[in-house]
Design a protein around this motif. Structure first.
Motif, PDB file in Angstrom:
ATOM      1  N   LEU A  34     -15.867   0.420  29.377  1.00 52.75           N
ATOM      2  CA  LEU A  34     -15.188  -0.404  28.380  1.00 52.75           C
ATOM      3  C   LEU A  34     -15.273   0.214  26.987  1.00 52.75           C
ATOM      4  O   LEU A  34     -14.320   0.143  26.207  1.00 52.75           O
ATOM      5  N   THR A  35     -16.391   0.829  26.673  1.00 49.36           N
ATOM      6  CA  THR A  35     -16.544   1.486  25.375  1.00 49.36           C
ATOM      7  C   THR A  35     -15.588   2.666  25.263  1.00 49.36           C
ATOM      8  O   THR A  35     -14.977   2.884  24.214  1.00 49.36           O
ATOM      9  N   LEU A  37     -12.747   2.988  26.773  1.00 44.94           N
ATOM     10  CA  LEU A  37     -11.374   2.489  26.680  1.00 44.94           C
ATOM     11  C   LEU A  37     -11.025   1.975  25.285  1.00 44.94           C
ATOM     12  O   LEU A  37      -9.841   1.847  24.954  1.00 44.94           O
ATOM     13  N   THR A  38     -12.023   1.697  24.465  1.00 44.81           N
ATOM     14  CA  THR A  38     -11.741   1.258  23.095  1.00 44.81           C
ATOM     15  C   THR A  38     -11.400   2.418  22.181  1.00 44.81           C
ATOM     16  O   THR A  38     -11.020   2.199  21.038  1.00 44.81           O
ATOM     17  N   GLY A  39     -11.552   3.639  22.653  1.00 42.15           N
ATOM     18  CA  GLY A  39     -11.198   4.797  21.846  1.00 42.15           C
ATOM     19  C   GLY A  39     -12.387   5.606  21.373  1.00 42.15           C
ATOM     20  O   GLY A  39     -12.221   6.583  20.653  1.00 42.15           O
ATOM     21  N   THR A  40     -13.579   5.220  21.771  1.00 40.00           N
ATOM     22  CA  THR A  40     -14.778   5.973  21.407  1.00 40.00           C
ATOM     23  C   THR A  40     -14.816   7.274  22.208  1.00 40.00           C
ATOM     24  O   THR A  40     -14.273   7.352  23.309  1.00 40.00           O
TER      25      THR A  40
END
Length: 65
Positions: A34-35, A37-40
């Protein structure tokens, strides 16, 4: 003459330990995914997953008991 090997003393990990570590690994993978997928960056996502997996072990140890 060969002697018989000694019988096994027990499992390498108890069922409780295996369940806690497996659940912590799943939590770490989900949080890392999930991290990411946020763009990190991938390195940041891996670090976040490792931290969340490590932090969940003591909590899971007391919850699954």
């Amino acid at each position: 003459m060969s002697s018989a090997p000694p019988p096994p003393s027990g499992p390498f990990l108890s069922l409780h330990t295996a369940l806690v570590l497996l659940t912590a690994a799943v939590i770490g993978l989900v949080v890392a995914g999930l991290t990411f997928l946020t763009g990190t960056s991938a390195a940041g996502a891996v670090l976040t997953g490792l931290i969340s997996a490590g932090g969940s072990v003591p909590v899971l140890r007391t919850l699954i008991g």
